[in-house]
Design an enzyme around this catalytic site. Structure first.
Site, PDB file in Angstrom:
ATOM      1  N   GLY A  93       0.787  -1.265   0.141  1.00  0.00           N
ATOM      2  CA  GLY A  93       0.013  -0.070  -0.037  1.00  0.00           C
ATOM      3  C   GLY A  93       0.914   1.524   0.015  1.00  0.00           C
ATOM      4  CG  HIS A  94       5.095   2.779   2.098  1.00  0.00           C
ATOM      5  ND1 HIS A  94       5.078   4.028   2.850  1.00  0.00           N
ATOM      6  CD2 HIS A  94       6.237   2.603   1.400  1.00  0.00           C
ATOM      7  CE1 HIS A  94       6.472   4.651   2.600  1.00  0.00           C
ATOM      8  NE2 HIS A  94       7.035   3.829   1.938  1.00  0.00           N
ATOM      9  N   GLY A  95       3.995   1.455  -0.988  1.00  0.00           N
ATOM     10  CA  GLY A  95       4.903   1.716  -2.306  1.00  0.00           C
ATOM     11  C   GLY A  95       4.082   2.109  -3.132  1.00  0.00           C
ATOM     12  CD  GLN A  96       1.024  -2.025  -5.542  1.00  0.00           C
ATOM     13  OE1 GLN A  96      -0.124  -2.047  -6.047  1.00  0.00           O
ATOM     14  NE2 GLN A  96       1.157  -3.381  -5.220  1.00  0.00           N
ATOM     15  N   GLY A  97       0.903   3.190  -3.249  1.00  0.00           N
ATOM     16  CA  GLY A  97       0.259   4.295  -3.294  1.00  0.00           C
ATOM     17  C   GLY A  97       0.883   5.431  -3.457  1.00  0.00           C
ATOM     18  NE  ARG A 112      -7.604  -3.278  11.250  1.00  0.00           N
ATOM     19  CZ  ARG A 112      -7.190  -4.535  11.848  1.00  0.00           C
ATOM     20  NH1 ARG A 112      -8.007  -5.409  12.187  1.00  0.00           N
ATOM     21  NH2 ARG A 112      -5.819  -4.996  11.705  1.00  0.00           N
ATOM     22  CB  SER A 150      -2.517  -9.038   5.552  1.00  0.00           C
ATOM     23  OG  SER A 150      -3.794  -9.716   6.074  1.00  0.00           O
ATOM     24  CB  ALA A 153      -6.757  -8.843   6.409  1.00  0.00           C
ATOM     25  CG  HIS A 175      -0.516 -12.950  -3.642  1.00  0.00           C
ATOM     26  ND1 HIS A 175       0.103 -14.050  -4.968  1.00  0.00           N
ATOM     27  CD2 HIS A 175       0.008 -13.516  -2.574  1.00  0.00           C
ATOM     28  CE1 HIS A 175       0.743 -14.843  -4.043  1.00  0.00           C
ATOM     29  NE2 HIS A 175       0.824 -14.577  -2.778  1.00  0.00           N
TER      30      HIS A 175
HETATM   31  N1  LIG Z   1       4.780  -7.662   0.898  1.00  0.00           N
HETATM   32  C1  LIG Z   1       5.410  -7.905  -0.304  1.00  0.00           C
HETATM   33  O1  LIG Z   1       6.496  -8.249  -0.499  1.00  0.00           O
HETATM   34  C2  LIG Z   1       4.398  -8.139  -1.297  1.00  0.00           C
HETATM   35  C3  LIG Z   1       4.867  -8.374  -2.638  1.00  0.00           C
HETATM   36  C4  LIG Z   1       3.916  -8.640  -3.715  1.00  0.00           C
HETATM   37  C5  LIG Z   1       2.731  -8.888  -3.450  1.00  0.00           C
HETATM   38  N2  LIG Z   1       2.158  -8.775  -2.137  1.00  0.00           N
HETATM   39  C6  LIG Z   1       0.789  -8.733  -1.948  1.00  0.00           C
HETATM   40  O2  LIG Z   1       0.092  -7.464  -1.714  1.00  0.00           O
HETATM   41  C7  LIG Z   1      -1.041  -7.524  -0.894  1.00  0.00           C
HETATM   42  C8  LIG Z   1      -0.549  -6.658   0.570  1.00  0.00           C
HETATM   43  O3  LIG Z   1       0.326  -7.180   0.961  1.00  0.00           O
HETATM   44  P1  LIG Z   1       1.315  -6.343   2.011  1.00  0.00           P
HETATM   45  O4  LIG Z   1       2.452  -6.996   2.309  1.00  0.00           O
HETATM   46  O5  LIG Z   1       1.622  -4.993   1.614  1.00  0.00           O
HETATM   47  O6  LIG Z   1       0.377  -6.148   3.315  1.00  0.00           O
HETATM   48  P2  LIG Z   1       0.300  -6.765   4.860  1.00  0.00           P
HETATM   49  O7  LIG Z   1       1.418  -6.150   5.423  1.00  0.00           O
HETATM   50  O8  LIG Z   1       0.413  -8.081   4.684  1.00  0.00           O
HETATM   51  O9  LIG Z   1      -1.143  -6.078   5.191  1.00  0.00           O
HETATM   52  C9  LIG Z   1      -1.192  -4.809   5.680  1.00  0.00           C
HETATM   53  C10 LIG Z   1      -2.560  -4.366   5.902  1.00  0.00           C
HETATM   54  O10 LIG Z   1      -3.468  -5.320   6.188  1.00  0.00           O
HETATM   55  C11 LIG Z   1      -4.545  -4.850   7.141  1.00  0.00           C
HETATM   56  N3  LIG Z   1      -5.012  -5.705   8.136  1.00  0.00           N
HETATM   57  C12 LIG Z   1      -4.574  -6.485   8.525  1.00  0.00           C
HETATM   58  N4  LIG Z   1      -5.537  -7.571   9.185  1.00  0.00           N
HETATM   59  C13 LIG Z   1      -6.838  -6.605   9.058  1.00  0.00           C
HETATM   60  C14 LIG Z   1      -8.048  -6.823   9.103  1.00  0.00           C
HETATM   61  N5  LIG Z   1      -8.515  -7.857   9.986  1.00  0.00           N
HETATM   62  N6  LIG Z   1      -8.971  -5.964   8.859  1.00  0.00           N
HETATM   63  C15 LIG Z   1      -8.686  -4.883   8.005  1.00  0.00           C
HETATM   64  N7  LIG Z   1      -7.241  -4.411   7.756  1.00  0.00           N
HETATM   65  C16 LIG Z   1      -6.446  -5.583   8.182  1.00  0.00           C
HETATM   66  C17 LIG Z   1      -3.376  -3.820   7.903  1.00  0.00           C
HETATM   67  O11 LIG Z   1      -4.283  -2.686   8.744  1.00  0.00           O
HETATM   68  P3  LIG Z   1      -3.860  -2.413  10.079  1.00  0.00           P
HETATM   69  O12 LIG Z   1      -2.411  -1.642  10.214  1.00  0.00           O
HETATM   70  O13 LIG Z   1      -4.984  -1.756  10.353  1.00  0.00           O
HETATM   71  O14 LIG Z   1      -3.704  -4.013  11.058  1.00  0.00           O
HETATM   72  C18 LIG Z   1      -2.564  -3.406   6.751  1.00  0.00           C
HETATM   73  O15 LIG Z   1      -3.129  -2.007   6.284  1.00  0.00           O
HETATM   74  C19 LIG Z   1      -0.991  -9.177  -0.436  1.00  0.00           C
HETATM   75  O16 LIG Z   1      -1.984  -9.623  -1.337  1.00  0.00           O
HETATM   76  C20 LIG Z   1       0.256  -9.542  -0.872  1.00  0.00           C
HETATM   77  O17 LIG Z   1       0.289 -10.897  -0.842  1.00  0.00           O
HETATM   78  C21 LIG Z   1       2.989  -8.467  -1.249  1.00  0.00           C
END
Ligand SMILES: NC(=O)c1ccc[n+]([C@@H]2O[C@H](COP(=O)([O-])OP(=O)(O)OC[C@H]3O[C@@H](n4cnc5c(N)ncnc54)[C@H](OP(=O)(O)O)[C@@H]3O)[C@@H](O)[C@H]2O)c1
Length: 399
Positions: A93-97, A112, A150, A153, A175
């Site tokens: 979210g941070h990077g893409q946004g 949230r 996530s 989530a 993903h």
């Molecule tokens: N990270 C990577 O390297 C990567 C690379 C490529 C693709 N992806 C994909 O990109 C997507 C996002 O991944 P990410 O790593 O950026 O995110 P992440 O760190 O896994 O998820 C973070 C977000 O999910 C929210 N969240 C968690 N539990 C929640 C709940 N029960 N209700 C509402 N919000 C909730 C968190 O909000 P709170 O702070 O409020 O908890 C936070 O904003 C996923 O599909 C992942 O597979 C990730």
């Protein structure tokens, strides 16, 4: 290696070097435009068009889409009536946004209220009530709903979010996880919206740093559902909007299989397992921790792996002594044979959903952050990584 094979490879390298150089030049110009969103918005519409690239990957022809095909004015024109609603503000979210915002697009964030991400988003300049909203409100305001919660989530929140994703909106993922494993996640997109994927091949932090350097990360794109007939074009444009340099076409299924497989294999699980096995045998044979670490991790990460990254495996072999080369050539097939059954078992475990089930169960727990921290602490406490801390402290750049 035969001479024709070698010269073909040299030609491919030369072509890709020249493509990369060309792209860096274009990317620099592009990134200057991105420095000020306001300035970026004022750019006149001047559409450059170029052909997409078909490249030869070791004998297989694949289409690659590149940022040069989407100059900033064209990108802004394309999304001028859209609001990109980023749902979730973790690393992606941070990077893409931030990248899409710097590209001058209309971006809002939905998380949230008063959670960790809400605070983080405010720190990054998103303004409550203007560009930062609770999740439901952001979905209602958005035309392109980018589900970056996530993976666990995404499944947990789907019953509340699904009814808000109404006809005319586009549903975006990074993903294939939620949609492909629908029997486990219960994420079934509405039938009347485009469903697309842009999956950066790296952490969201890298998505951001490469963009800021005027470069771009490699990403996969895919279409799950094309209602408007424009889904693929939208996926490509969004891929560029969020900071990709090159886009490789795939399917949701292939993206999630290869991703889960790769991170459990060579990228993370496999590498920790290999490091540990090699280190332990050295220690059992009387080698000191520093010697075992240097010969296992330090030389790999500081000297040899960067050479593979730069110019390939044969280049790294060539850079080593003839003694090292001979032994490595002999032992590589033995390691391949020993590891292959493990990789086959791993692929099956990904494909049949076992890995997804485990991930949803673990990451869906209320205590998942603490549970993960406990397991990572156990790794940090392993002798190999404790020894590594001292070795790293002696690196010239650590002083
Ligand atoms: N990270 C990577 O390297 C990567 C690379 C490529 C693709 N992806 C994909 O990109 C997507 C996002 O991944 P990410 O790593 O950026 O995110 P992440 O760190 O896994 O998820 C973070 C977000 O999910 C929210 N969240 C968690 N539990 C929640 C709940 N029960 N209700 C509402 N919000 C909730 C968190 O909000 P709170 O702070 O409020 O908890 C936070 O904003 C996923 O599909 C992942 O597979 C990730």
């Amino acid at each position: 290696m035969s001479l024709p094979a070698r010269s073909a490879r040299v030609a491919v390298r030369a072509a890709s070097r020249s493509a990369a150089t060309k792209n860096i030049v274009k990317a620099r110009a592009f990134s200057v435009l991105t420095r000020s969103p306001a300035a970026a918005k004022r750019q006149p519409v001047h559409i450059l068009s170029r052909g997409i690239k078909t490249l030869d990957f070791a004998g297989t022809k694949e289409v690659v889409y590149e940022r040069a095909d989407w100059p900033l004015p064209k990108l802004q024109e394309y999304f001028k009536n859209d609001t990109l609603a980023l749902i979730g503000y973790g690393s992606q979210g941070h990077g893409q946004g931030l990248n899409a915002r710097d590209n001058g697009l209309n971006v809002i964030v939905g998380v949230r209220k008063d959670g960790e991400s809400w605070k983080q988003a405010i720190e990054d300049g998103w303004v409550p009530g203007e560009t930062l909203f609770p999740i439901e409100e952001a979905i209602n305001k958005g035309t392109i709903i980018m589900n970056l919660l996530s993976d666990a989530a995404q499944s947990q929140t789907w019953p509340e979010l699904a009814p808000l994703i109404t006809k005319g909106k586009t549903l975006y993922f990074s993903h294939g996880f939620s949609v492909v494993y629908k029997d486990l996640t219960h994420v079934v997109p509405p039938a009347d919206v485009d469903v697309i994927l842009v999956a950066p091949k790296g952490s969201g932090r890298t998505v951001r740093t490469l963009f800021k350097e005027g470069r771009g990360i490699n990403s996969s794109i895919a279409v799950f559902q094309d209602v408007t007939g424009k889904a693929k074009e939208k996926a490509i444009a969004l891929g560029i909007a969020v900071g990709s340099g090159y886009l490789y076409e795939t399917t949701f299924e292939k993206e999630v299989y290869s991703d889960l497989y790769g991170e459990r294999g060579v990228l993370m699980g496999g590498i920790q397992g290999m490091f540990l096995a090699q280190y332990k045998v050295l220690r059992e044979n009387g080698h000191s921790p520093s010697e075992a670490f240097n010969e296992t991790v330090e030389e790999a990460t500081q000297s040899l792996f960067p050479l593979i990254g730069e110019k390939g495996m044969d280049y790294m072999y060539n850079a080593c002594s003839t003694t090292a080369r001979r032994g490595a050539l002999d032992w590589a097939p033995i390691f391949e044979a020993a590891n292959r059954p493990v990789f086959e078992k791993l692929y099956e475990s990904v494909k049949n959903g076992t890995e997804t089930k485990k991930s949803l169960e673990f990451n869906g727990r209320k205590t998942y952050r603490q549970d993960l921290a406990k397991e990572l602490k156990e790794i940090d406490d392993q002798e190999i990584w404790r020894a590594g801390k001292t070795v790293r402290s002696l690196r010239p750049d650590a002083k």
